[in-house]
Design a protein around this motif. Structure first.
Motif, PDB file in Angstrom:
ATOM      1  N   VAL A   1       0.839  -1.204   0.000  1.00 41.56           N
ATOM      2  CA  VAL A   1       0.000   0.000   0.000  1.00 41.56           C
ATOM      3  C   VAL A   1       0.870   1.249   0.000  1.00 41.56           C
ATOM      4  O   VAL A   1       0.632   2.204  -0.760  1.00 41.56           O
ATOM      5  N   LYS A   2       1.883   1.270   0.840  1.00 39.84           N
ATOM      6  CA  LYS A   2       2.748   2.454   0.916  1.00 39.84           C
ATOM      7  C   LYS A   2       3.509   2.669  -0.399  1.00 39.84           C
ATOM      8  O   LYS A   2       3.681   3.813  -0.847  1.00 39.84           O
ATOM      9  N   GLU A   3       3.962   1.598  -1.022  1.00 39.94           N
ATOM     10  CA  GLU A   3       4.684   1.745  -2.291  1.00 39.94           C
ATOM     11  C   GLU A   3       3.757   2.265  -3.388  1.00 39.94           C
ATOM     12  O   GLU A   3       4.171   3.065  -4.235  1.00 39.94           O
ATOM     13  N   GLN A   4       2.515   1.831  -3.366  1.00 36.79           N
ATOM     14  CA  GLN A   4       1.549   2.341  -4.334  1.00 36.79           C
ATOM     15  C   GLN A   4       1.318   3.835  -4.128  1.00 36.79           C
ATOM     16  O   GLN A   4       1.224   4.603  -5.091  1.00 36.79           O
ATOM     17  N   GLU A   5       1.231   4.270  -2.868  1.00 35.17           N
ATOM     18  CA  GLU A   5       1.035   5.694  -2.590  1.00 35.17           C
ATOM     19  C   GLU A   5       2.232   6.519  -3.036  1.00 35.17           C
ATOM     20  O   GLU A   5       2.069   7.629  -3.588  1.00 35.17           O
ATOM     21  N   VAL A   6       3.439   6.010  -2.815  1.00 35.20           N
ATOM     22  CA  VAL A   6       4.634   6.721  -3.274  1.00 35.20           C
ATOM     23  C   VAL A   6       4.618   6.845  -4.788  1.00 35.20           C
ATOM     24  O   VAL A   6       4.925   7.908  -5.352  1.00 35.20           O
ATOM     25  N   SER A   7       4.241   5.773  -5.465  1.00 39.75           N
ATOM     26  CA  SER A   7       4.173   5.807  -6.924  1.00 39.75           C
ATOM     27  C   SER A   7       3.181   6.856  -7.414  1.00 39.75           C
ATOM     28  O   SER A   7       3.456   7.613  -8.353  1.00 39.75           O
ATOM     29  N   GLU A   8       2.025   6.922  -6.750  1.00 44.37           N
ATOM     30  CA  GLU A   8       1.017   7.913  -7.127  1.00 44.37           C
ATOM     31  C   GLU A   8       1.518   9.335  -6.859  1.00 44.37           C
ATOM     32  O   GLU A   8       1.284  10.249  -7.665  1.00 44.37           O
ATOM     33  N   TYR A   9       2.200   9.535  -5.744  1.00 40.53           N
ATOM     34  CA  TYR A   9       2.708  10.863  -5.399  1.00 40.53           C
ATOM     35  C   TYR A   9       3.688  11.367  -6.455  1.00 40.53           C
ATOM     36  O   TYR A   9       3.646  12.541  -6.858  1.00 40.53           O
ATOM     37  N   PHE A  10       4.568  10.490  -6.919  1.00 44.24           N
ATOM     38  CA  PHE A  10       5.601  10.933  -7.844  1.00 44.24           C
ATOM     39  C   PHE A  10       5.086  11.165  -9.262  1.00 44.24           C
ATOM     40  O   PHE A  10       5.830  11.658 -10.113  1.00 44.24           O
ATOM     41  N   ARG A  11       3.831  10.889  -9.493  1.00 48.52           N
ATOM     42  CA  ARG A  11       3.237  11.247 -10.782  1.00 48.52           C
ATOM     43  C   ARG A  11       2.712  12.688 -10.774  1.00 48.52           C
ATOM     44  O   ARG A  11       2.330  13.221 -11.810  1.00 48.52           O
ATOM     45  N   VAL A  12       2.679  13.315  -9.591  1.00 51.63           N
ATOM     46  CA  VAL A  12       2.153  14.672  -9.457  1.00 51.63           C
ATOM     47  C   VAL A  12       3.293  15.686  -9.556  1.00 51.63           C
ATOM     48  O   VAL A  12       4.332  15.521  -8.909  1.00 51.63           O
ATOM     49  N   ILE A  13       3.086  16.736 -10.361  1.00 49.10           N
ATOM     50  CA  ILE A  13       4.057  17.817 -10.471  1.00 49.10           C
ATOM     51  C   ILE A  13       3.604  18.961  -9.558  1.00 49.10           C
ATOM     52  O   ILE A  13       2.486  19.447  -9.669  1.00 49.10           O
ATOM     53  N   SER A  14       4.464  19.382  -8.652  1.00 48.06           N
ATOM     54  CA  SER A  14       4.086  20.336  -7.613  1.00 48.06           C
ATOM     55  C   SER A  14       4.162  21.776  -8.113  1.00 48.06           C
ATOM     56  O   SER A  14       4.878  22.074  -9.084  1.00 48.06           O
ATOM     57  N   PRO A  15       3.462  22.708  -7.447  1.00 50.00           N
ATOM     58  CA  PRO A  15       3.602  24.136  -7.786  1.00 50.00           C
ATOM     59  C   PRO A  15       5.038  24.627  -7.680  1.00 50.00           C
ATOM     60  O   PRO A  15       5.459  25.486  -8.458  1.00 50.00           O
ATOM     61  N   TRP A  16       5.812  24.112  -6.720  1.00 48.73           N
ATOM     62  CA  TRP A  16       7.212  24.520  -6.566  1.00 48.73           C
ATOM     63  C   TRP A  16       7.992  24.220  -7.841  1.00 48.73           C
ATOM     64  O   TRP A  16       8.781  25.050  -8.318  1.00 48.73           O
ATOM     65  N   GLU A  17       7.767  23.035  -8.416  1.00 51.74           N
ATOM     66  CA  GLU A  17       8.485  22.663  -9.633  1.00 51.74           C
ATOM     67  C   GLU A  17       8.103  23.569 -10.798  1.00 51.74           C
ATOM     68  O   GLU A  17       8.960  23.986 -11.590  1.00 51.74           O
ATOM     69  N   ARG A  18       6.811  23.863 -10.917  1.00 49.03           N
ATOM     70  CA  ARG A  18       6.384  24.748 -12.009  1.00 49.03           C
ATOM     71  C   ARG A  18       6.917  26.168 -11.803  1.00 49.03           C
ATOM     72  O   ARG A  18       7.289  26.849 -12.754  1.00 49.03           O
ATOM     73  N   LYS A  19       6.966  26.607 -10.525  1.00 52.75           N
ATOM     74  CA  LYS A  19       7.402  27.972 -10.243  1.00 52.75           C
ATOM     75  C   LYS A  19       8.889  28.161 -10.531  1.00 52.75           C
ATOM     76  O   LYS A  19       9.294  29.161 -11.163  1.00 52.75           O
ATOM     77  N   TYR A  20       9.738  27.226 -10.093  1.00 49.95           N
ATOM     78  CA  TYR A  20      11.173  27.451 -10.149  1.00 49.95           C
ATOM     79  C   TYR A  20      11.875  26.741 -11.306  1.00 49.95           C
ATOM     80  O   TYR A  20      13.010  27.102 -11.657  1.00 49.95           O
ATOM     81  N   LEU A  21      11.257  25.730 -11.871  1.00 42.88           N
ATOM     82  CA  LEU A  21      11.935  24.968 -12.915  1.00 42.88           C
ATOM     83  C   LEU A  21      11.392  25.228 -14.304  1.00 42.88           C
ATOM     84  O   LEU A  21      12.130  25.075 -15.294  1.00 42.88           O
ATOM     85  N   LEU A  22      10.126  25.635 -14.403  1.00 40.12           N
ATOM     86  CA  LEU A  22       9.478  25.738 -15.706  1.00 40.12           C
ATOM     87  C   LEU A  22      10.266  26.590 -16.683  1.00 40.12           C
ATOM     88  O   LEU A  22      10.515  26.196 -17.835  1.00 40.12           O
ATOM     89  N   LEU A  23      10.732  27.765 -16.272  1.00 37.79           N
ATOM     90  CA  LEU A  23      11.407  28.708 -17.161  1.00 37.79           C
ATOM     91  C   LEU A  23      12.845  29.022 -16.768  1.00 37.79           C
ATOM     92  O   LEU A  23      13.472  29.896 -17.367  1.00 37.79           O
ATOM     93  N   HIS A  24      13.363  28.290 -15.734  1.00 36.52           N
ATOM     94  CA  HIS A  24      14.686  28.656 -15.206  1.00 36.52           C
ATOM     95  C   HIS A  24      15.751  27.614 -15.491  1.00 36.52           C
ATOM     96  O   HIS A  24      16.932  27.871 -15.227  1.00 36.52           O
ATOM     97  N   VAL A  25      15.392  26.445 -15.942  1.00 32.77           N
ATOM     98  CA  VAL A  25      16.407  25.394 -16.122  1.00 32.77           C
ATOM     99  C   VAL A  25      16.472  24.956 -17.564  1.00 32.77           C
ATOM    100  O   VAL A  25      15.598  25.281 -18.372  1.00 32.77           O
TER     101      VAL A  25
END
Length: 444
Positions: free
Chosen positions: A420-444
């Motif tokens: 169950v925990k491994e399934q939840e981790v897998s689901e979490y890592f499919r989500v792109i966070s606001p932090w990633e969009r804010k700092y990585l979208l146009l800066h890297v």
């Protein structure tokens, strides 16, 4: 067998029965059944897969799941019969236990996991006593999960800000809510005690009176539903996330625990002369050895690990000390009769049955292995190295390798919990966070 239940339902004019069981995440699953239907058919059936859903409602990819999706036999525990005080019509709730068709306890059911540990103590003629402390946040309604959480508006018309730890006036901001929570708890025989304001903005803590471990796990399970329902009624949310808000401390479920000798009623953590017993030290030794290996039961989600830093008033190690709140295992100042160990590791997001079961299991292993703890710490434990896994993935791997815990909690249960925990981790890592969009979208 169920005559007392039937008579109680009739006496109190109950029209519906919430037939519930806690799943592996601590969510209430089950059915709502008309009273007459329940009286004619008090037992219930549900597939075991109901217990094994992730927090998002998915199912783990595991060969241990029965491919036929067969039903469990569910039987109500008469001791859990209670009112549902927020229901519009007269409604009762009952917690059910899970059995296989041949009458054996279903090993993945959280209540059965806890009962398995309590039976081990019963064989030693000992009875665990626990007293949980529940921290939680009140927040403004948050229908959009992409919007950061904010404290709710109190009676002054303002949102709380700054630090209001132990401030009575800060609790009084929400008097109507807390009066209702206490009324709801009284109606359900939930034995809550002290209410305090914690460090965070609109962060509260309610303590429970000490008692039998299964009963207290049931009470915590129902308490979470109670607080959420009352908060909805007062146009706010209550959250039991471990770390819901940036810049604010996390929320814990501290577990005070002791052992009572069944024959004498004495505290087994104390000798006749009032000094700490060898069993007391062995119990601490077990917690020190096994807590770092069983973190998924105390920090079950990715968010849980955001709480476990020295900057959020949470433990960073399994050192112990007398009346020392910087350690993971605190021994409060108390009489010999009241000697107990406070496990400060668990976040309030845990399944209470599993967190209590695992904490007691670690102590049990310490007793069986006659482990000795390190010397008590009288200084600031936050200056010491971090002793826990730093990610959920690492904690899962350490649990996978901890064979003594597999044996004591049940091999199939632990393997299913890991799935169950491994399934939840897998689901979490499919989500792109606001932090990633804010700092990585146009800066890297």
């Amino acid at each position: 067998m169920y005559d007392d239940i039937f008579n109680w339902l009739k006496e109190h004019g109950i029209t519906e029965v919430e037939c519930i069981l806690p799943d592996i995440t601590g969510v209430a699953r089950g059915k709502i059944i008309p009273k007459d239907k329940f009286i004619s058919e008090p037992d219930m059936r549900l597939p075991e897969a109901v217990l094994l859903q992730t927090v998002t409602g998915e199912y783990p990819q595991s060969s241990l799941l029965d491919e036929t999706d067969a039903d469990m036999e569910l039987k109500p525990d008469p001791s859990t019969l209670r009112f549902v005080p927020w229901a519009q019509d007269p409604t009762a709730s009952l917690i059910f236990d899970c059995f296989s068709p041949d009458g054996l306890p279903v090993e993945t059911a959280p209540r059965n996991v806890l009962r398995r540990i309590l039976n081990l103590y019963e064989n030693m003629e000992l009875k665990p006593i626990v007293a949980p402390e529940m921290e939680f946040y009140l927040i403004s309604p948050n229908p959009d999960p992409d919007v950061p959480l904010q404290p709710p508006i109190g009676r002054t018309g303002r949102s709380e800000f700054g630090r209001r730890s132990y401030a009575v006036d800060a609790v009084n901001e929400f008097d109507p809510l807390f009066e209702e929570i206490y009324d709801y708890c009284h109606d359900q025989n939930l034995e809550v005690d002290t209410l305090i304001h914690e460090i965070g903005a609109a962060q509260m803590e309610i303590n429970f009176l000490h008692g039998h471990a299964m009963d207290l796990a049931d009470q915590v399970f129902l308490f979470k539903r109670t607080v959420r329902e009352s908060a909805f009624h007062h146009k706010m949310y209550a959250t039991f996330m471990a770390k819901p808000m940036e810049g604010e401390p996390g929320s814990a479920m501290h577990i005070h625990q002791s052992l009572v000798e069944v024959e004498t009623g004495n505290n087994a953590f104390s000798n006749n002369d009032g000094s700490p017993s060898e069993l007391f030290f062995h119990f601490i030794g077990g917690l020190q050895k096994y807590l770092p290996q069983t973190m998924p039961f105390f920090a079950p989600y990715v968010n849980s690990f955001r709480r476990l830093t020295r900057f959020t008033a949470a433990p960073t190690n399994v050192e112990w000390g007398y009346d020392n709140r910087t350690v993971g295992l605190r021994v409060p100042r108390a009489s010999a009769k009241g000697r107990r160990i406070e496990n400060r590791l668990a976040g309030v997001d845990v399944n209470p049955y599993l967190a209590i079961a695992c904490s007691l299991a670690c102590g049990y292993l310490g007793i069986k292995e006659k482990l000795q703890p390190r010397a008590p710490l009288s200084s600031n434990a936050y200056s010491l190295p971090y002793q826990f896994p730093t990610t959920l993935e690492e904690s899962i791997e350490r649990l996978r390798q901890c064979e003594p815990i597999h044996d004591i909690l049940g091999q199939r249960f632990v393997e299913m919990y890991i799935a169950v925990k491994e399934q939840e981790v897998s689901e979490y890592f499919r989500v792109i966070s606001p932090w990633e969009r804010k700092y990585l979208l146009l800066h890297v």
